[in-house]
Scaffold this motif. Structure first.
Motif, PDB file in Angstrom:
ATOM      1  N   UNK A  88     -67.330  41.064  62.581  1.00 57.36           N
ATOM      2  CA  UNK A  88     -66.797  39.869  63.246  1.00 57.36           C
ATOM      3  C   UNK A  88     -65.868  39.092  62.320  1.00 57.36           C
ATOM      4  N   UNK A  89     -66.256  38.922  61.078  1.00 55.69           N
ATOM      5  CA  UNK A  89     -65.422  38.176  60.141  1.00 55.69           C
ATOM      6  C   UNK A  89     -64.169  38.964  59.761  1.00 55.69           C
TER       7      UNK A  89
ATOM      8  N   UNK B  56     -75.492  47.940  68.249  1.00 56.50           N
ATOM      9  CA  UNK B  56     -76.298  46.790  67.842  1.00 56.50           C
ATOM     10  C   UNK B  56     -76.854  46.157  69.111  1.00 56.50           C
ATOM     11  N   UNK B  57     -77.934  45.411  68.963  1.00 56.03           N
ATOM     12  CA  UNK B  57     -78.532  44.759  70.125  1.00 56.03           C
ATOM     13  C   UNK B  57     -77.665  43.587  70.580  1.00 56.03           C
ATOM     14  N   UNK B  58     -77.857  43.175  71.822  1.00 58.00           N
ATOM     15  CA  UNK B  58     -77.112  42.029  72.337  1.00 58.00           C
ATOM     16  C   UNK B  58     -77.400  40.761  71.535  1.00 58.00           C
ATOM     17  N   UNK B  59     -78.640  40.588  71.114  1.00 56.84           N
ATOM     18  CA  UNK B  59     -78.999  39.412  70.328  1.00 56.84           C
ATOM     19  C   UNK B  59     -78.262  39.407  68.990  1.00 56.84           C
ATOM     20  N   UNK B  60     -78.170  40.558  68.353  1.00 55.68           N
ATOM     21  CA  UNK B  60     -77.457  40.643  67.071  1.00 55.68           C
ATOM     22  C   UNK B  60     -75.974  40.327  67.254  1.00 55.68           C
TER      23      UNK B  60
ATOM     24  N   UNK C  88     -77.472  44.023  61.485  1.00 58.63           N
ATOM     25  CA  UNK C  88     -76.923  42.697  61.786  1.00 58.63           C
ATOM     26  C   UNK C  88     -75.854  42.317  60.770  1.00 58.63           C
ATOM     27  N   UNK C  89     -76.078  42.653  59.510  1.00 55.98           N
ATOM     28  CA  UNK C  89     -75.087  42.363  58.480  1.00 55.98           C
ATOM     29  C   UNK C  89     -73.779  43.095  58.733  1.00 55.98           C
TER      30      UNK C  89
END
Length: 276
Positions: free
Chosen positions: A11-12, A105-109, A4-5
């Protein structure tokens, strides 16, 4: 670093230019409000009836800060809505969507990571930039021998808040009313997030149009039921505030869940105007 990190870092990193350009545009917009108020909107001649020059300048600066504060608060909320509705604008292109869907990565992440980016982007681009523009305006006031005054108080006056007299006597909105107003604003924001996930083009315009239609339908339904706004007893008002807090909280959860549900069902090939 956790998976997730890594997604959050990606993204950033990829959104850094959008964040810088968004912040720059908002600073310029806020400065335009100050410039407009100084040069077109509010003139010294409005206060010619005041003999004291210092008081005349102080009243002009007060009027400028009040006007800019109101328009800036409205512009900030619109910026929040635009940011939410265009959060996945880049992923509407086929190549970028393929890369996004294949991200390990998972959709939630991926959804939570982009939501955190949206939160930071909104605060930096919409809120913090106002204080930058306000500092620049105060520096201008210093150089022009005007009374130095911040527009921050006028900016926050438009935010829902409780109000009391200096003596401590209550007046204005109570905590339940303020909570109801904030949940209503968050509901609108969640709806624009849903629109950003659902629509492929014209995200902000299409979502705004749908919201206007829904709002008109709600108003028409309320009028058909014979409800008329007006003074109500305190107990009845409290019940109404609690009711709308519950309704808005449910809508926030619904819109956010629908946005995530649609996001999980994204495909490479979709409808021309909607991600279906």
């Amino acid at each position: 670093m956790t998976r997730f990190g890594r997604v959050l870092k990606l993204d950033f990193f990829e959104g850094r230019k959008a964040m810088m350009w968004g912040a720059l545009c908002m600073v310029l917009l806020y400065l335009f409000f100050f410039w407009f108020a100084h040069n077109i909107g509010i003139h010294d001649s409005r206060y010619d009836y005041i003999q004291d020059p210092e008081r005349r300048m102080l009243m002009r600066v007060d009027a400028i800060c009040e006007a800019v504060g109101v328009f800036s608060a409205i512009a900030m909320f619109i910026f929040f809505l635009i940011s939410a509705s265009t959060l996945y604008r880049g992923e509407q292109k086929k190549q970028q969507r393929i890369a996004w869907l294949m991200l390990p990565a998972s959709n939630l992440e991926k959804f939570l990571s982009r939501w955190i980016y949206l939160l930071v982007f909104s605060v930096v681009g919409g809120l913090l930039t106002f204080f930058v523009a306000d500092l620049i305006h105060m520096a201008y006031l210093t150089m022009t021998d005007y009374p130095v005054q911040s527009a921050a108080d006028d900016f926050f006056k438009l935010f829902p808040h409780t109000r009391t007299f200096p003596s401590g006597e209550y007046t204005g909105d109570n905590p339940l009313s303020v909570t109801s107003q904030y949940t209503a604003l968050i509901t609108i924001h969640a709806f624009f997030l849903l629109g950003g996930v659902f629509f492929k083009k014209f995200h902000f315009i299409a979502t705004s149009a749908v919201l206007v239609i829904l709002f008109a339908g709600v108003v028409a339904t309320v009028n058909m039921l014979g409800y008329r706004d007006g003074p109500v007893p305190l107990d009845e008002a409290t019940k109404q505030f609690i009711f709308w807090i519950i309704v808005n909280t449910g809508l926030i959860a619904l819109f956010t869940w629908l946005a995530y549900w649609l996001f999980c069902r994204w495909q490479v090939v979709t409808h021309k105007f909607a991600n279906l």
